[in-house]
Design a protein around this motif. Structure first.
Motif, PDB file in Angstrom:
ATOM      1  N   LEU A   1      -4.914  30.089   6.934  1.00 25.86           N
ATOM      2  CA  LEU A   1      -4.315  28.765   6.912  1.00 25.86           C
ATOM      3  C   LEU A   1      -5.204  27.777   6.159  1.00 25.86           C
ATOM      4  O   LEU A   1      -6.419  27.945   6.100  1.00 25.86           O
ATOM      5  CB  LEU A   1      -4.085  28.264   8.342  1.00 25.86           C
ATOM      6  CG  LEU A   1      -3.261  29.194   9.241  1.00 25.86           C
ATOM      7  CD1 LEU A   1      -3.171  28.611  10.653  1.00 25.86           C
ATOM      8  CD2 LEU A   1      -1.876  29.428   8.671  1.00 25.86           C
TER       9      LEU A   1
ATOM     10  N   CYS B   1       0.327  26.448   6.720  1.00 20.79           N
ATOM     11  CA  CYS B   1       0.553  27.841   6.337  1.00 20.79           C
ATOM     12  C   CYS B   1       1.123  27.872   4.928  1.00 20.79           C
ATOM     13  O   CYS B   1       2.197  27.314   4.677  1.00 20.79           O
ATOM     14  CB  CYS B   1       1.520  28.502   7.313  1.00 20.79           C
ATOM     15  SG  CYS B   1       1.907  30.220   6.856  1.00 20.79           S
TER      16      CYS B   1
ATOM     17  N   CYS C   1      -0.348  31.130  12.228  1.00 19.99           N
ATOM     18  CA  CYS C   1       0.950  30.493  12.063  1.00 19.99           C
ATOM     19  C   CYS C   1       1.906  31.025  13.129  1.00 19.99           C
ATOM     20  O   CYS C   1       2.091  32.236  13.256  1.00 19.99           O
ATOM     21  CB  CYS C   1       1.512  30.766  10.671  1.00 19.99           C
ATOM     22  SG  CYS C   1       3.186  30.110  10.432  1.00 19.99           S
TER      23      CYS C   1
ATOM     24  N   THR D   1       4.492  25.743   7.268  1.00 21.19           N
ATOM     25  CA  THR D   1       4.403  25.279   8.645  1.00 21.19           C
ATOM     26  C   THR D   1       3.142  24.451   8.842  1.00 21.19           C
ATOM     27  O   THR D   1       2.068  24.821   8.375  1.00 21.19           O
ATOM     28  CB  THR D   1       4.389  26.472   9.616  1.00 21.19           C
ATOM     29  OG1 THR D   1       5.637  27.161   9.503  1.00 21.19           O
ATOM     30  CG2 THR D   1       4.196  26.023  11.053  1.00 21.19           C
TER      31      THR D   1
END
Length: 224
Positions: free
Chosen positions: A183, A155, A175, A160
Motif C-alpha cells: 500500500l 491501494c 487492503c 481503496t
C-alpha cells in the motif's frame, strides 16, 4: 455503556424531526427559516438548539443545512460532555426526513462497543482503530474538505483508501477488498486539487456500494 444525557438529547431531536400528536415535525421550510437560508448564503448553515432541560446532559445540539448537497440535506450533530460528536445524516424527501444510503440516520444514542479497533467502512473508505463515532466524524470532515493532514493508505490496485488511527501499526495493514499488502502512504491535502481520475474512481466505488445496498433492500421487501 448508557449515557442518559445522550438519550435525552436524541429523544429531543426525534420529537423535533418527527413531531407528535400535538406538534408537527420539522419541515424543510422550517429548517431554512431556522438557519436563515437563503439570506445567509448557500451554506452549509448552522443552527444551535437553545438551552432546554432535555439538553443539559450534552454540550450542544446543532443542525447543519446543506442546500447544495444532492445527497444530504441535514446533519444533526450532538456534542456530548466528553467532546465527542455524534452525527446523524438526513435527506428531505418532500414529506419527511430519511437517511441516505451509506450514512447513519437512526435517532439513537451511540453505545460504546468492544470493537472500537475494528475495520469500519463509511462512504467507500475504510477506517481502522477508530470508534464508530470518531470514524463518522472524520468521514464527514473529509467530505467537507476539512481534513487536510490526515494520513491514509492507498491501494494502487483498486484505489481503496484506509484511514488509520495513530495507535495503529500501518505497516501491518492490507487492503480489505483485494488483500494487497503493498500500500502507498498518503496524506490528505486540499491545497492542491486531487487527481480527477482518483475522484471519479472513488465516486464510482461509493455508487456501486450504494446500488448493492439498494438491491439487497429491494430483495428483502419484494422477495425473490
Amino acid at each position: 455503556m448508557t449515557d442518559a444525557g445522550l438519550d435525552q438529547a436524541f429523544d429531543k431531536v426525534r420529537s423535533l424531526l418527527e413531531g407528535d400528536l400535538e406538534h408537527p415535525g420539522l419541515t424543510l421550510y422550517d429548517l431554512r427559516q431556522l438557519v436563515g437560508y437563503p439570506e445567509k448564503g448557500d451554506g452549509p448553515l448552522c443552527y444551535t438548539l437553545p438551552e432546554d432541560p432535555s439538553l443539559r446532559g450534552v454540550t450542544a445540539v446543532r443542525f447543519f443545512y446543506y442546500p447544495r448537497d444532492p445527497e444530504i440535506t441535514l446533519i444533526v450533530e450532538i456534542e456530548d460532555k466528553q467532546g465527542k460528536r455524534h452525527l446523524r445524516h438526513f435527506r428531505w424527501n418532500g414529506s419527511g426526513w430519511t437517511s441516505p444510503i451509506g450514512f447513519k440516520g437512526d435517532l439513537l444514542a451511540t453505545r460504546e462497543s468492544g470493537s472500537s479497533h475494528g475495520l469500519l467502512e463509511i462512504a467507500g473508505d475504510f477506517y481502522v482503530g477508530y470508534p464508530l463515532e470518531e470514524a463518522e466524524g472524520l468521514a464527514e470532515y473529509i467530505r467537507r474538505g476539512e481534513a487536510a493532514g490526515n494520513k491514509y493508505l492507498l491501494c494502487p490496485r483498486d484505489n481503496t483508501r484506509i484511514f488509520y488511527a495513530p495507535s495503529v501499526a500501518a505497516a501491518g495493514l492490507a487492503c480489505p477488498r483485494c488483500n494487497n499488502t503493498t500500500l502507498l502512504y498518503k496524506t490528505l491535502s486540499f491545497s492542491n486539487p486531487e487527481d480527477r481520475l482518483d475522484q471519479i474512481l472513488r465516486e464510482q466505488k461509493a455508487l456501486r456500494v450504494a446500488l448493492e445496498e439498494l438491491m439487497l433492500y429491494l430483495k428483502r421487501k419484494l422477495g425473490p
